[in-house]
Design a protein around this motif. Structure first.
Motif, short mmCIF file in Angstrom:
data_model
loop_
_atom_site.label_atom_id
_atom_site.label_comp_id
_atom_site.label_asym_id
_atom_site.label_seq_id
_atom_site.Cartn_x
_atom_site.Cartn_y
_atom_site.Cartn_z
N ALA A 1 0.54 -1.06 0.09
CA ALA A 1 -0.06 0.33 0.00
C ALA A 1 0.23 1.33 -0.07
CB ALA A 1 -1.01 0.11 1.03
N GLY A 2 2.14 0.90 -0.22
CA GLY A 2 3.03 2.30 -0.25
C GLY A 2 3.14 2.95 1.07
N TYR A 3 3.19 2.09 2.58
CA TYR A 3 4.03 3.16 3.46
C TYR A 3 4.92 3.30 3.09
CZ TYR A 3 -1.27 2.55 5.31
OH TYR A 3 -2.05 3.28 5.42
N PRO A 4 5.56 4.35 3.98
CA PRO A 4 6.99 5.16 3.99
C PRO A 4 7.63 3.85 5.10
CG PRO A 4 4.94 6.78 5.52
CD PRO A 4 4.38 5.29 4.75
N ASN A 5 9.05 4.53 4.38
CA ASN A 5 10.28 3.05 4.50
C ASN A 5 10.81 3.21 6.22
OD1 ASN A 5 10.00 2.16 2.21
ND2 ASN A 5 11.94 3.48 1.22
N ASN A 6 10.25 4.79 6.87
CA ASN A 6 10.69 4.50 7.95
C ASN A 6 9.82 3.41 9.16
OD1 ASN A 6 8.69 6.92 7.32
ND2 ASN A 6 9.13 7.56 9.22
N PHE A 7 8.60 3.89 8.54
CA PHE A 7 7.23 3.19 9.04
C PHE A 7 7.64 1.35 9.16
CE2 PHE A 7 3.32 0.70 8.65
CZ PHE A 7 2.76 0.30 10.31
N LEU A 8 8.17 0.92 7.98
CA LEU A 8 7.75 -0.40 7.41
C LEU A 8 8.87 -0.56 8.60
CD1 LEU A 8 7.82 -0.63 3.88
CD2 LEU A 8 5.45 -1.13 5.29
N SER A 9 10.54 0.02 8.19
CA SER A 9 11.30 -0.71 9.27
C SER A 9 11.19 -0.90 10.69
CB SER A 9 12.73 0.54 8.81
OG SER A 9 13.68 0.33 9.65
N GLU A 10 10.48 -0.16 11.09
CA GLU A 10 10.19 0.08 12.62
C GLU A 10 9.33 -0.65 13.03
OE1 GLU A 10 8.71 2.80 16.25
OE2 GLU A 10 9.15 3.62 14.03
N PHE A 11 8.00 -1.24 12.00
CA PHE A 11 7.16 -2.26 12.31
C PHE A 11 8.32 -3.37 12.30
CE2 PHE A 11 3.92 -4.33 10.66
CZ PHE A 11 3.10 -4.91 11.75
N ASP A 12 9.00 -3.56 11.31
CA ASP A 12 9.62 -5.28 10.98
C ASP A 12 10.81 -5.61 12.43
OD1 ASP A 12 10.45 -7.93 9.43
OD2 ASP A 12 11.89 -6.22 9.80
N GLN A 13 10.97 -4.14 12.86
CA GLN A 13 12.13 -4.72 13.94
C GLN A 13 11.56 -4.96 14.63
OE1 GLN A 13 14.87 -0.99 14.29
NE2 GLN A 13 15.32 -1.14 11.26
N SER A 14 10.74 -4.32 15.38
CA SER A 14 10.16 -4.64 16.97
C SER A 14 9.14 -6.08 17.05
CB SER A 14 9.01 -3.64 16.99
OG SER A 14 7.91 -3.59 15.72
N LEU A 15 8.89 -6.30 15.76
CA LEU A 15 8.23 -7.67 15.42
C LEU A 15 9.82 -8.99 15.81
CD1 LEU A 15 5.79 -7.87 12.91
CD2 LEU A 15 5.61 -7.36 15.69
N THR A 16 10.83 -8.68 15.15
CA THR A 16 12.12 -8.82 15.14
C THR A 16 12.90 -8.85 16.74
OG1 THR A 16 12.92 -8.47 12.47
CG2 THR A 16 14.50 -8.97 14.15
N ARG A 17 12.31 -7.74 17.38
CA ARG A 17 13.37 -7.46 18.52
C ARG A 17 12.72 -8.79 19.47
NH1 ARG A 17 13.15 -2.33 17.27
NH2 ARG A 17 11.06 -2.08 18.65
N ALA A 18 10.67 -9.23 18.84
CA ALA A 18 10.32 -9.81 19.67
C ALA A 18 10.59 -11.85 19.46
CB ALA A 18 8.45 -9.54 20.11
N GLY A 19 11.06 -12.55 18.73
CA GLY A 19 11.73 -13.10 18.19
C GLY A 19 10.56 -13.84 17.56
N LEU A 20 9.59 -12.88 16.86
CA LEU A 20 8.59 -12.95 15.86
C LEU A 20 8.95 -13.75 14.32
CD1 LEU A 20 5.72 -11.48 17.27
CD2 LEU A 20 6.20 -13.68 17.92
N LYS A 21 8.21 -14.80 13.81
CA LYS A 21 7.83 -15.39 12.78
C LYS A 21 7.20 -14.43 11.78
CE LYS A 21 8.65 -19.79 13.16
NZ LYS A 21 9.06 -21.07 12.92
N GLN A 22 7.35 -13.68 10.34
CA GLN A 22 6.30 -12.92 10.04
C GLN A 22 5.78 -14.06 8.90
OE1 GLN A 22 7.05 -9.33 9.19
NE2 GLN A 22 8.67 -8.64 10.82
N VAL A 23 4.90 -13.99 8.62
CA VAL A 23 4.09 -14.56 7.44
C VAL A 23 3.89 -13.29 6.72
CG1 VAL A 23 2.47 -16.15 6.72
CG2 VAL A 23 4.10 -16.94 7.82
N LYS A 24 3.23 -12.33 5.58
CA LYS A 24 2.80 -11.88 5.00
C LYS A 24 1.56 -12.34 4.46
CE LYS A 24 6.47 -9.19 5.71
NZ LYS A 24 6.54 -7.49 6.64
N PHE A 25 1.00 -10.95 4.58
CA PHE A 25 -0.68 -10.67 4.22
C PHE A 25 -1.17 -10.18 3.81
CE2 PHE A 25 -5.50 -12.24 5.81
CZ PHE A 25 -5.25 -13.39 4.93
#
Length: 415
Positions: free
Chosen positions: A311-335
């Motif tokens: 949906a074209g969200y800004p890269n800084n949000f995408l990066s911060e969102f991804d990092q918050s899940l990675t720090r929590a040790g969560l694997k992601q399945v894109k939907f």
């Protein structure tokens, strides 16, 4: 309160493996000798054998079982200073709140360190630390948070039937096909019951957060005695639960700016009886800051995540969102995720394209589809059917009001 920053994954542990490991609890509770120091000796002139620990056979078996079970993690225990304070927790209720993964890290740290520091495991066995960790693990295995997967009953505001009669009839037909009965909440103020109904933590505990209006009269009589109140302002749509952790957006800090952020986290840890509170950045441009349009738990370590890059969200949000899940040790399945950036008559953005806001009761899922996105409709179906029993429901009209199926439903576990 200490927060562990997870930067590693957690291999799944089978029920059989848990049972084998936790079977050592009654053996350690017997207070029998677990090992003793063996004095050093001089083998020949100038050649010495250093003091060493002789463990009892049961401890050697415990160590083998721990490694074979898959409980051991890849935590970087050498660079984890917080473990010192965590290992000193004597209150087993507080230990239980650490959650499965953090407890696994602590057990791992003890066993790994014993390879480098002779007697470390003996000390932690002797002072009861290992036993307390095992008991806390047992509690978390036997008493996980109630997630969507455990729910058995579903409620809707009666206004949903009145305001969206055709959608409601189609929805009830799908629930009937699944064998799921429903209950209407009478005289509800609006259709978004997810936000104002209490959040279930355990089978005998619900939490009612502060909402813009008091909806406590809607709480079923059978649940009222199990419900505790919090003065935190937090919509139910901003809460997504896994078996031992809770995720929400940082909107919770904005809505409770009368208190420090750390205090808010501590209150949430106490209310949800878990130390694993995951805070992600709220979606830009989204008015309500809810997380149920962003991710859902598939299991303890895996989340389904809306693909906001589409949906074209800004890269800084995408990066911060991804990092918050990675720090929590969560694997992601894109939907799949899409947007129609169009406001309704009340100035609320349409939720069309928010596939992750599906309705779930146990293994049964009714997921929204939208006439504007036939490709994404098919992609969402393909992913969900690998995990659940599914049925699609056209939801464009409902989505134009700002929410979809999770927003208008309240699912709980009830005997």
């Amino acid at each position: 309160m200490i927060q562990q920053q997870f930067d590693h994954s957690y291999p799944p542990v089978t029920q059989s493996a848990w049972e084998k490991l936790l079977a050592f609890i009654p053996l350690l509770e017997q207070a029998a000798p677990v090992g003793q120091w063996k004095e050093g000796s001089e083998l020949i002139a100038g050649v010495y054998v250093m003091p060493d620990v002789n463990y009892e056979p049961i401890i050697h078996e415990f160590i083998r079982t721990a490694y074979a079970s898959g409980v051991i993690t890849q935590v970087d225990w050498m660079n984890w200073p917080e473990q010192t304070e965590l290992l000193q927790i004597g209150d087993e209720t507080l230990l239980q709140q650490l959650g499965l993964n953090l407890l696994r890290d602590l057990l791992t740290a003890i066993l790994r360190q014993d390879r480098f520091v002779d007697g470390w495991l003996l000390a932690k066995l002797t002072d009861g630390t290992v036993l307390r960790i095992l008991r806390a693990l047992r509690y978390n295995v036997l008493h996980p948070l109630i997630t969507d997967r455990e729910t058995t009953r579903i409620y809707f505001a009666d206004r949903l039937q009145r305001d969206f009669p055709e959608l409601f009839l189609r929805l009830i037909h799908l629930l009937d096909a699944f064998g799921i009965s429903y209950t209407l909440l009478p005289a509800a103020e609006d259709i978004w019951c997810r936000d104002y109904m209490p959040v279930q933590v355990k089978s005998d505990k619900f939490v009612r957060f502060r909402y813009t209006t008091d909806q406590s009269a809607l709480i079923p009589e059978s649940i009222r005695s199990k419900t505790v109140s919090s003065d935190l302002r937090l919509d139910g749509g901003n809460i997504v639960k896994g078996p031992d952790r809770v995720a929400l957006t940082d909107r919770v800090f904005d809505d409770n700016d009368d208190r420090p952020r750390q205090r808010i986290v501590e209150e949430l840890q106490e209310l949800f009886e878990t130390r694993s509170i995951i805070v992600v950045p709220q979606l830009p441009y989204e008015e309500f800051g809810h997380i149920d349009g962003m991710l859902r738990f598939l299991d303890a370590n895996t989340v389904l995540v809306s693909d906001f890059k589409q949906a074209g969200y800004p890269n800084n949000f995408l990066s911060e969102f991804d990092q918050s899940l990675t720090r929590a040790g969560l694997k992601q399945v894109k939907f799949p995720y899409q947007e129609i950036r169009r406001k309704n008559h009340e100035g609320v953005d349409s939720a069309a394209g928010c596939y992750i806001n599906y309705l779930q009761v146990g293994q049964q899922v009714v997921f929204p589809v939208f006439e504007a996105f036939p490709t994404e409709n098919a992609a969402a179906r393909s992913i969900l059917e690998a995990y659940f029993n599914i049925q699609p429901l056209e939801c464009t009209q409902l989505a134009n009001e700002g929410g979809v199926l999770n927003c208008v439903s309240w699912n709980i576990y009830a005997d």
